[in-house]
Write an enzyme that holds these catalytic residues in place. Structure first.
Site, PDB file in Angstrom:
ATOM      1  N   THR A   1       0.733  -0.759  -0.437  1.00  0.00           N
ATOM      2  CA  THR A   1      -0.287   0.211  -0.019  1.00  0.00           C
ATOM      3  C   THR A   1       1.269   1.406   0.235  1.00  0.00           C
ATOM      4  OG1 THR A   1      -1.540  -1.079   1.390  1.00  0.00           O
ATOM      5  CG2 THR A   1      -1.811   1.258   1.570  1.00  0.00           C
TER       6      THR A   1
ATOM      7  N   ARG B   1     -13.964  -6.754  -2.911  1.00  0.00           N
ATOM      8  CA  ARG B   1     -13.007  -6.947  -1.235  1.00  0.00           C
ATOM      9  C   ARG B   1     -13.051  -5.786  -0.946  1.00  0.00           C
ATOM     10  NH1 ARG B   1      -8.013  -5.287   0.208  1.00  0.00           N
ATOM     11  NH2 ARG B   1      -7.616  -6.692   2.220  1.00  0.00           N
ATOM     12  N   VAL B   2     -13.095  -4.902   0.143  1.00  0.00           N
ATOM     13  CA  VAL B   2     -12.507  -3.515   0.293  1.00  0.00           C
ATOM     14  C   VAL B   2     -11.643  -3.405   1.343  1.00  0.00           C
ATOM     15  CG1 VAL B   2     -13.296  -1.565   1.163  1.00  0.00           C
ATOM     16  CG2 VAL B   2     -14.829  -2.554  -0.132  1.00  0.00           C
ATOM     17  N   GLY B   3     -10.570  -2.913   1.530  1.00  0.00           N
ATOM     18  CA  GLY B   3      -9.451  -3.201   2.398  1.00  0.00           C
ATOM     19  C   GLY B   3      -9.466  -2.270   3.540  1.00  0.00           C
ATOM     20  N   ASP B   4      -8.331  -2.272   4.273  1.00  0.00           N
ATOM     21  CA  ASP B   4      -8.676  -0.788   5.308  1.00  0.00           C
ATOM     22  C   ASP B   4      -8.498   0.333   4.915  1.00  0.00           C
ATOM     23  OD1 ASP B   4      -6.406  -1.466   5.217  1.00  0.00           O
ATOM     24  OD2 ASP B   4      -5.113  -0.755   5.855  1.00  0.00           O
TER      25      ASP B   4
ATOM     26  N   THR C   1      -0.118   0.409   6.652  1.00  0.00           N
ATOM     27  CA  THR C   1       0.337  -1.006   5.583  1.00  0.00           C
ATOM     28  C   THR C   1       0.837  -2.382   5.789  1.00  0.00           C
ATOM     29  OG1 THR C   1       1.425  -1.800   3.820  1.00  0.00           O
ATOM     30  CG2 THR C   1       2.245  -0.179   5.675  1.00  0.00           C
ATOM     31  N   GLY C   2      -0.408  -2.932   5.750  1.00  0.00           N
ATOM     32  CA  GLY C   2      -0.424  -4.595   6.173  1.00  0.00           C
ATOM     33  C   GLY C   2      -1.477  -5.593   5.485  1.00  0.00           C
TER      34      GLY C   2
ATOM     35  N   GLY D   1      -4.805  -5.932   5.799  1.00  0.00           N
ATOM     36  CA  GLY D   1      -5.795  -5.243   5.924  1.00  0.00           C
ATOM     37  C   GLY D   1      -7.095  -5.777   6.854  1.00  0.00           C
TER      38      GLY D   1
END
Lengths: 344, 344
Positions: A212, A240-243, A263-264, A266
């Site tokens: 990210t 898919r929605v991440g953080d 970042t990581g 999510g």
């Protein structure tokens, strides 16, 4: 958390007898910290040439944001400038060079938060906006909403004149190779499991994480901002929605406390409201940024995740913590302190 | 926060000499709290018949969840059972009876969180899943992701056998009327403003808010769970994602602290990580649920929002706070305490 910890104190001396607004402004502390993803590459896989490319790109992104701050611009403008350089670079998993989802398409997420007003904006699973961070800012500045998802977000960006590109613009050969590898792994796993375990199980595979990008900044007026942008995880489920597009998960800014970008893994950043929790540790427990980011990474580990966090507070203190083998990162502060790093 | 505050203590006496697992289980404290939206109706507009319909539906939803708990079922099953009753009722803004977005369509959001594992799942802007809360649970249980948006979420639900309906199923005459009113207001506003201010500005109009449904539960094993489901705001932008599908914003559960569900001006719940912050006040500051929910509502007000929060902790204490003229709400606890209420 076994790896690198770096906290720098900005020791700018504030002139007590500044004679002009210009001079006074030039002596305020300000600075920017950026990341280009955590846990994405092992030192053993890094060539000298690739490392040089990454360092150059990180320096360009950081300096694009710093230049905004130096000429008296706002923290929001600075983090957008820095993130756009990384979105435009094929090296990072955001904008051009975004990873491909299970269907072989790029679906991108981004968000921004303004610490002055605690306003924010995000876009999720967009496919045609050249710079998703610009669209996130559009949501913040021009709508009454905080998060827009899907083609409607692409359409909004287009109607406001943002650069729209063909979905193929984002795809690179390197990401296609990662996607093929992921698909193979997925097929191998599918052959040994039932339907229920199949859905995007690979999203958690450490081999396929690709990070990210993000930036946090303190401007000369004392305002904080944070921005984050990503292509997500290789072979993630469609939709898919991440953080990264979610305030509190991947991005947080509050002038009273700090600005944070993560970042990581999510999903685990969402489940631990990672970015908000950094600020919550500062707000409710009086932790400094190093303690707060460490505590949050421990919490992320407690639900099985990992990653990195960058943060800056209103005093110009910064933190860049991660529990992965590396995190692309850089900073520049108005006292002249500056760094570009990848591994511990 | 000028309105109703209600906190009940569950005073179940735990038998110190329980002789059988069955008896022991039956003596543990457990309970459920639900809401059907805050700030959605003025007392002056409420007829006796409509109020009776709402009370009956709230009672049914609460008791569906309570029945699960009473027979020793889990908190996750209980909150799903309660929310589904409200999704199936045309009275509430979730599932059937969801409000219409700017294009005249229903796009629904939902999420669930399991306090035992801090796992969670959410779906955003889904259009065909009869019970969005079932799809949120599917994301939690059967994928490695936490949030899925758009048609991909509908497709996942279908592939796992969840009930799929025609998009018209959700639409009611009452919501169509609200949408027409909203469209008129929007057109009037558009005629006096530039393009930039136009985008879904109405989403913040208090006349057009219509709430959300949610439930929090403590089961006999001491586990907490929370669930939230909504149609969003009338005439919202297509693709708008509110707080309801986002862990930390509209929904939160952590066995160590509490389970929380919110209803109100969703954008402001995102900007204040409202549900997480209730738990953060408990975790970091030792507040009780009444203090924590009040503090969060004050914070929501500080960014211009309003709404309500319900919460339950591992001791069976509950809170139902709101700063709107009313909040549809009900609870039932294993000590026999029970209530259904709409206004202060």
């Amino acid at each position: 958390m076994k790896h690198a910890i770096l906290t720098a104190l900005l020791l700018a001396t504030l002139g007590a007898c500044a004679t002009s607004p210009r001079k006074e402004a030039s002596m305020r502390r300000f600075g920017i910290v950026i990341h280009g993803g955590a846990g994405t590459i092992l030192r053993s896989e890094m060539t000298a040439e690739l490392e040089s490319d990454y360092r150059r790109a990180l320096g360009e992104a950081r300096d694009a944001g710093y230049a905004v701050l130096q000429r008296g611009g706002g923290a929001v403008d600075a983090v957008v400038a820095a993130v756009k350089v990384m979105e435009d670079s094929p090296l990072f998993n955001a904008g051009k060079g975004a990873v491909l989802n299970a269907a072989g398409d790029c679906e991108m997420d981004a968000s921004i938060m303004d610490g002055r007003t605690r306003a924010g904006g995000g876009v999720a699973i967009v496919r045609r906006i050249k710079n998703p961070i610009d669209a996130a800012r559009l949501v913040m500045d021009k709508t009454s909403h905080v998060l827009l998802a899907g083609t409607a977000a692409d359409d909004l960006a287009r109607s406001h004149g943002l650069a729209i590109v063909d979905p193929d613009y984002f795809k690179t050969e390197r990401r296609l190779q990662q996607w093929r590898k992921a698909r193979e792994l997925e097929q191998r796993k599918q052959s040994t499991r039932g339907l229920h375990e199949r859905v995007s199980d690979l999203a958690g595979d450490p081999e396929l994480r690709v990070g990210t990008v993000g930036a946090v900044a303190l401007d000369q007026a004392g305002n904080l901002a944070a921005a984050t942008s990503t292509g997500g995880r290789t072979h993630k489920a469609v939709g898919r929605v991440g953080d990264s597009p979610i305030l509190g998960a991947g991005t947080w800014a509050d002038n009273r406390f700090c600005a944070v970008s993560g970042t990581g893994h999510g999903e685990m950043f969402i489940r631990t409201t990672a970015a908000r929790d950094v600020a919550a540790h500062v707000e409710f427990q009086g932790m400094d940024l190093d303690q707060a980011t460490r505590a949050v990474i421990k919490n992320i580990e407690s639900v099985g995740g990992d990653g990195g966090l960058i943060a800056i507070d209103r005093h110009g203190n910064i933190a860049m913590n991660f529990d992965t083998p590396g995190m692309y990162r850089a900073f520049r502060l108005s006292d002249g302190t500056t760094s570009i790093a990848i591994f511990d």
